[in-house]
Motif scaffolding. Structure first.
Motif: not given
Length: 477
Positions: A242-247, A380-384, A233-236, A258-260
């Motif tokens: 700050x981009x947790x869901x994006x990550x 960069x989670x968005x740009x991988x 288990x890994x908690x983000x 969901x990212x917003x």
């Protein structure tokens, strides 16, 4: 133990059992398994070989093409496999019928076999019969269930190693050596008045030290084995937006969360699994940590801390975002304070500090940030960008050396408990040896240690234990 086995065998093994051995539902092929003394005779009564063969007269481990028939009605064309006891999975006569995967066909064949005198198998009954007939010990039988449920390379490798008897052989060898010395100790009790010592105390002490060393190694391996079996288990965690869901989406390579732009979008934990380098990881996207008057969001934040408590690894996403030419030193200090809070609250948990939105940083800003927070991993989670490096860091926290060296790794909680109890008894025996305790008292602790060893392999067991273990199996295995 032999008496118990005899009673259990008399209770269940006069029956011929049947169950669907392949997953339920429609498919290309389905496999129906029949086991028991009358398995071949019963199957022969509903099977017409295309070559006119009587399958009761055929050799073991042979395949036969034919039709399943109910009187004059043909139900399906099938391939029938014969396994004669004791050279079968269960140690009994076993038939496996490979039919077409229609659920109607499956049910028609099973119902026909039930009418011919079979009964439906209980959960895990095929493997239980294998254990009772001495085809495998109890730890190997439990490994069958682990093998079926394995969903990554590491858990599969551990289950295969245990099913081949690696773990049980190690325990059996230790138990046999201890049993040999126990026999000598017991013999001394018969000659107590003559004050004769049959057991060499020096050799006995060496054996106890070796057993203690092996037990500690096996017990320590459970920390790795348990998380490999169940997923690490890994908690983000981090502040809102700050981009947790994006990550999480970048790690899973899908739009799972969901990212917003609206802070506090994630109000509950979102979990999903990913296999990295053969190891299963369970990522938990948590609600952002901040002061809020929103009741629902507050509940999500409370759950965040619960998930951090349960996690093996924590990913902390910093809220730092470059603005202008330099980073705000006050914001960096706030992040450093938050990092220290997490470290102080969870000092034993591996912590990866992540700076997101690396694509927005200049080279100078990157150098400045890394000088202030040397352990930060910029992605960069968005740009991988940097996601693969993050995955490698996660793998580095898992001790896979034992896996590569094919060492025994304990994954079963029941085995772990028995090992702890056996170690406690061995340490008592060792202490008694050092303090010259009487042989009769030492013999009691030795018997207890042997009992806990036997509980692992099934040399000592009871109906309740067997019921608990095999009730967790799927029907048909």
């Amino acid at each position: 133990m032999q008496t118990l086995r005899l009673i259990t065998q008399l209770m269940i093994q006069n029956d011929t059992i049947v169950a669907l051995a392949s997953p339920s539902g429609a498919g290309a092929i389905a496999v129906i398994r029949v086991s028991g003394n009358d398995a071949i005779v019963v199957s022969n009564s509903i099977f017409n070989s295309v070559s006119g063969k009587d399958i009761t007269k055929q050799k073991t481990h042979t395949l036969h093409l034919g039709h399943i028939v109910d009187g004059t009605k043909i139900i399906d064309q099938v391939l029938l496999s014969i396994f004669k006891g004791p050279n079968s999975y269960t140690g009994e006569n076993t038939i496996e019928i490979s039919c077409h995967g229609s659920t109607y066909i499956q049910q028609q064949i099973i119902q026909l076999l039930l009418r011919k005198g079979c009964r439906m198998a209980n959960a895990g009954e095929f493997t239980l019969r294998s254990f009772l007939n001495g085809k495998m010990d109890l730890s190997q039988a439990e490994a069958v269930a682990d093998l079926i449920s394995s969903d990554n390379e590491a858990s599969h490798q551990i289950a295969m190693q245990q099913m081949r008897g690696g773990f049980s052989n190690e325990i059996k060898e230790l138990r046999q050596e201890l049993l040999n010395f126990a026999s000598l100790i017991e013999l001394e009790l018969d000659f107590a008045e003559e004050d004769v010592a049959f057991a060499d105390r020096t050799q006995f002490r060496e054996l106890l030290n070796r057993i203690e060393f092996v037990l500690k190694r096996l017990i320590d391996s459970f920390a790795v084995g348990n998380v490999i079996k169940n997923g690490i288990p890994v908690a983000i965690v981090g502040e809102p937006n700050v981009g947790k869901s994006t990550l999480l989406n970048a790690l899973l390579n899908e739009e799972r969360a969901i990212v917003s732009e609206i802070a506090g979008t994630t109000r509950d934990t979102i979990e999903d699994e990913l296999v990295i380098g053969g190891i299963g990881f369970r990522f938990i996207d948590t609600a952002g940590i901040r002061e809020t008057a929103d009741v629902i969001e507050s509940l999500g934040i409370r759950k965040t801390f619960e998930k951090i408590e349960q996690a093996q690894v924590v990913l902390y996403l910093s809220p730092l975002t470059p603005k202008g030419g330099t980073l705000n030193s006050e914001n960096i200090r706030q992040v450093q304070v938050e990092i220290e809070k997490i470290k102080n609250q969870f000092p034993l948990k591996p912590l990866i500090i992540i700076g997101n939105k690396k694509d927005l940083y200049s080279e100078e800003q990157i150098r400045e940030l890394q000088s202030e927070i040397p352990t930060i991993l910029l992605i960069s989670a968005k740009e991988n960008i940097g996601v693969d490096e993050l995955k490698n860091q996660l793998l580095s926290f898992v001790n896979t050396g034992a896996l590569r060296n094919n060492e025994t790794i304990v994954t079963n909680t029941r085995h772990y408990d028995s090992l702890l109890k056996a170690l406690d008894e061995i340490q008592k025996v060792n202490y008694g040896l050092q303090t010259n305790i009487s042989s009769d008292l030492m013999a009691i602790d030795i018997r207890e240690a042997l009992y806990h060893f036997g509980m692992i392999t099934g040399e000592v067991t009871n109906d309740e234990l067997l019921g608990n273990i095999f009730a967790n199996f799927c029907i048909g295995k």
